[in-house]
Every structure is written in structure tokens, then in C-alpha cells.
Design a protein around this motif. Structure first.
Motif, PDB file in Angstrom:
ATOM      1  N   ILE A  30       0.904  -1.138  -0.134  1.00 58.67           N
ATOM      2  CA  ILE A  30      -0.007  -0.159  -0.059  1.00 58.67           C
ATOM      3  C   ILE A  30       1.024   1.454   0.146  1.00 58.67           C
ATOM      4  N   MET A  31       2.002   1.329   0.840  1.00 54.09           N
ATOM      5  CA  MET A  31       2.675   2.661   0.988  1.00 54.09           C
ATOM      6  C   MET A  31       3.479   2.586  -0.507  1.00 54.09           C
ATOM      7  N   HIS A 108      -4.760  -3.028   6.838  1.00 51.66           N
ATOM      8  CA  HIS A 108      -5.729  -2.139   6.385  1.00 51.66           C
ATOM      9  C   HIS A 108      -6.005  -0.863   7.280  1.00 51.66           C
ATOM     10  N   ALA A 109      -6.103  -1.563   8.564  1.00 47.44           N
ATOM     11  CA  ALA A 109      -6.436  -0.530   9.666  1.00 47.44           C
ATOM     12  C   ALA A 109      -5.435   0.521   9.784  1.00 47.44           C
ATOM     13  N   MET A 110      -4.119   0.151   9.678  1.00 48.79           N
ATOM     14  CA  MET A 110      -3.106   1.255   9.548  1.00 48.79           C
ATOM     15  C   MET A 110      -3.038   2.214   8.472  1.00 48.79           C
ATOM     16  N   PHE A 111      -3.777   1.769   7.638  1.00 48.74           N
ATOM     17  CA  PHE A 111      -3.841   2.650   6.350  1.00 48.74           C
ATOM     18  C   PHE A 111      -5.158   3.345   6.069  1.00 48.74           C
ATOM     19  N   GLY A 112      -5.985   3.067   7.163  1.00 49.55           N
ATOM     20  CA  GLY A 112      -7.376   3.643   7.023  1.00 49.55           C
ATOM     21  C   GLY A 112      -8.353   3.111   5.841  1.00 49.55           C
ATOM     22  N   LEU A 113      -8.144   1.840   5.687  1.00 51.78           N
ATOM     23  CA  LEU A 113      -9.035   1.288   4.827  1.00 51.78           C
ATOM     24  C   LEU A 113     -10.095   0.212   5.177  1.00 51.78           C
ATOM     25  N   ASP A 114     -11.000  -0.097   4.317  1.00 52.47           N
ATOM     26  CA  ASP A 114     -11.996  -0.971   4.946  1.00 52.47           C
ATOM     27  C   ASP A 114     -11.335  -2.228   5.317  1.00 52.47           C
ATOM     28  N   ILE A 115     -11.822  -2.658   6.587  1.00 51.84           N
ATOM     29  CA  ILE A 115     -10.932  -3.728   6.984  1.00 51.84           C
ATOM     30  C   ILE A 115     -11.524  -5.253   5.985  1.00 51.84           C
ATOM     31  N   ALA A 116     -12.626  -5.368   5.791  1.00 56.41           N
ATOM     32  CA  ALA A 116     -12.959  -6.599   5.141  1.00 56.41           C
ATOM     33  C   ALA A 116     -13.213  -6.064   3.551  1.00 56.41           C
ATOM     34  N   GLN A 117     -12.202  -6.950   2.602  1.00 60.01           N
ATOM     35  CA  GLN A 117     -12.249  -6.499   1.462  1.00 60.01           C
ATOM     36  C   GLN A 117     -12.248  -8.040   0.716  1.00 60.01           C
ATOM     37  N   ALA A 118     -12.182  -8.099  -0.520  1.00 58.98           N
ATOM     38  CA  ALA A 118     -12.101  -8.871  -1.355  1.00 58.98           C
ATOM     39  C   ALA A 118     -11.098  -8.766  -2.759  1.00 58.98           C
ATOM     40  N   SER A 119     -10.171  -9.262  -3.038  1.00 60.46           N
ATOM     41  CA  SER A 119      -9.507  -8.696  -4.042  1.00 60.46           C
ATOM     42  C   SER A 119      -9.863  -8.838  -5.576  1.00 60.46           C
ATOM     43  N   HIS A 120      -9.873  -7.827  -6.210  1.00 59.41           N
ATOM     44  CA  HIS A 120     -10.162  -8.225  -7.720  1.00 59.41           C
ATOM     45  C   HIS A 120      -8.780  -8.088  -8.789  1.00 59.41           C
ATOM     46  N   LYS A 121      -7.752  -8.355  -8.128  1.00 66.22           N
ATOM     47  CA  LYS A 121      -6.384  -8.330  -8.842  1.00 66.22           C
ATOM     48  C   LYS A 121      -6.354  -9.863  -9.602  1.00 66.22           C
ATOM     49  N   VAL A 122      -6.318  -9.961 -10.785  1.00 65.52           N
ATOM     50  CA  VAL A 122      -6.308 -11.003 -11.437  1.00 65.52           C
ATOM     51  C   VAL A 122      -4.811 -11.670 -11.325  1.00 65.52           C
ATOM     52  N   ARG A 123      -4.715 -13.007 -10.920  1.00 69.08           N
ATOM     53  CA  ARG A 123      -3.374 -13.672 -11.111  1.00 69.08           C
ATOM     54  C   ARG A 123      -3.643 -15.194 -11.397  1.00 69.08           C
ATOM     55  N   THR A 124      -3.607 -15.276 -12.760  1.00 70.68           N
ATOM     56  CA  THR A 124      -3.968 -16.709 -13.050  1.00 70.68           C
ATOM     57  C   THR A 124      -3.220 -17.030 -14.481  1.00 70.68           C
ATOM     58  N   ASP A 187      -7.843  -5.860  -1.583  1.00 78.97           N
ATOM     59  CA  ASP A 187      -7.917  -5.402  -2.605  1.00 78.97           C
ATOM     60  C   ASP A 187      -6.762  -4.039  -2.872  1.00 78.97           C
ATOM     61  N   THR A 188      -5.743  -4.710  -2.700  1.00 81.47           N
ATOM     62  CA  THR A 188      -4.650  -3.690  -2.734  1.00 81.47           C
ATOM     63  C   THR A 188      -3.552  -4.010  -3.686  1.00 81.47           C
TER      64      THR A 188
END
Length: 229
Positions: A30-31, A108-124, A187-188
Motif C-alpha cells: 500500500i505504501m 488495512h487498519a493502519m492505512f485507514g482502509l476498509d477492514i473486510a475486502q476481497a481482491s479484484h487483482k487477476v493472477r491466473t 484489494d490492494t
């Protein structure tokens, strides 16, 4: 207050170590993405250096307590080698997964993001799956070979290996089922779609088992007959 049992301390070490590892992987991603201004190579470099450095710290700190596995396939390999009991390997795997998820949520908490997420990054795809097999093969080979050659160097060698594997594999070297599952919940920069995680994990297990088979042959002490004359 009662003193924790040795097994409770081992599980706590695996939980805390895995949580800190994932907080580093996701938090540094994230950083790095925030500071890199769209330069993905610079972002990956920042993510890589933080992860490799943290692995050296965590393995050095927690190795004497639990062996510093932080990875279900590492626990699997040591179970198959008979160095830990199956019950211990299963317990380690459970707390590693829990710790990994907690580490993602902490980032997520340290960067002020929603705690519960699901990634959308495709890796397949085959290249990604092959990369995960190779990355995990190399990780297990590094651990087993360095333990035999120079046990006090394992922490540094694992950190260096993962630093390199971030760059020479197309998948950026997850090499860890707990990491893979936890990163599907972010989702980062470091994320992976939940639907892509199972084949990553299968490739990691296959790579680990292949490394165990190779090391069983490669790391056998030479017999008198095989020594050069």
C-alpha cells in the motif's frame, strides 16, 4: 497468571510472526504504490525490500520458539520429514492462516482502509502457476539445504531468496498458502482474486513436495564408495 505451555508459546509465535509478515507484505505494498506515483517497478521494489527484511527479522526472532515456519507448506514438509508431529503441523497451519488474515486486517487498519475486502487483482494462467511451483520449490530447497550447510544462516538466506523470487517469478513469489488466502482478502497492490487462490495453492504444494523429493536425494551424506579417489 499461569505461564503458557511450550506448545501454546509455539502457536503464539507462529500466529504473531505470520501476522507481522502479512502486515508487512500488504502494508508495504500500500505504501509503495502510494509513493511510487504509478511506477509499478518502484512499488514492487519497495514491497520486495520490506518483505525480505522482515523475513530475516521474524525468522531470527521466532526460530528458537517455533521454528519460524509462518507457512503451511513448510510445516507440511517438516511433518513429512518426521521433525514435527502431524498434530503440531495441523495446529501450526491453523494459526498461520489466522495470523495471516489478522495481519492483512491490521495493514488495512493502519492505512485507514476498509477492514473486510476481497481482491479484484487477476493472477491466473499457466505461467503464474508454474511460477508459484518454482518459487515454492526454491524456498523449500533453500531452507533444507541451508539448514544442513549452515543452520545459523537460514534467516538471511530465506530473506534473500524471497527478495530475489519477487523479481524472477511472474507471480512475484507468494510461495505460501496462508499468504495466498490472506492476500485474497486485500484489494490492494498485493492482492489476488479469491478464485485465483486455489490453483496458486496447489502449485505451491506441488513445488514443495518436489523440493522435498529432490532434497531427499541431493542432501544425503556421501557414502564411502561415492567419494572421489
Amino acid at each position: 497468571m499461569a505461564t503458557p505451555t511450550p506448545f501454546a508459546r509455539q502457536l503464539s509465535a507462529e500466529l504473531i510472526g505470520t501476522a507481522l509478515l502479512l502486515a508487512t507484505v500488504v502494508g508495504s505494498g500500500i505504501m509503495a504504490e502510494h509513493l511510487a506515483g504509478g511506477n509499478v517497478a518502484i512499488a514492487l521494489l519497495g514491497n520486495t525490500l520490506a518483505t525480505g527484511a522482515m523475513l530475516v527479522v521474524l525468522i531470527t526472532a521466532f526460530g528458537p520458539m517455533s521454528g519460524a515456519h509462518f507457512n503451511p507448506v513448510v510445516s507440511l514438509i517438516f511433518t513429512l520429514k518426521g521433525e514435527i508431529a502431524p498434530r503440531t503441523g495441523l495446529a501450526y497451519t491453523g494459526v498461520q492462516i489466522a495470523g495471516a488474515v489478522l495481519g492483512v486486517w491490521l495493514a488495512h487498519a493502519m492505512f485507514g482502509l476498509d477492514i473486510a475486502q476481497a481482491s479484484h487483482k487477476v493472477r491466473t494462467g499457466p505461467a503464474q502457476w508454474l511460477s508459484e511451483g518454482v518459487a515454492t520449490f526454491g524456498l523449500i530447497l533453500t531452507i533444507l539445504a541451508v539448514r544442513q550447510a549452515r543452520a545459523d544462516a537460514v534467516a538471511v538466506m530465506v530473506g534473500l531468496y524471497i527478495t530475489a523470487a519477487y523479481w524472477f517469478t511472474a507471480s512475484t513469489s507468494f510461495a505460501n498458502p496462508a499468504v495466498t488466502l490472506a492476500r485474497s482478502l486485500s484489494d490492494t497492490f498485493a492482492g489476488i482474486r479469491p478464485q485465483d487462490a486455489p490453483l496458486f495453492i496447489l502449485a505451491q504444494i506441488a513445488g514443495a513436495l518436489a523440493a522435498l523429493a529432490v532434497c531427499h536425494w541431493l542432501l544425503q551424506p556421501p557414502t564411502q564408495e561415492s567419494l572421489p579417489s
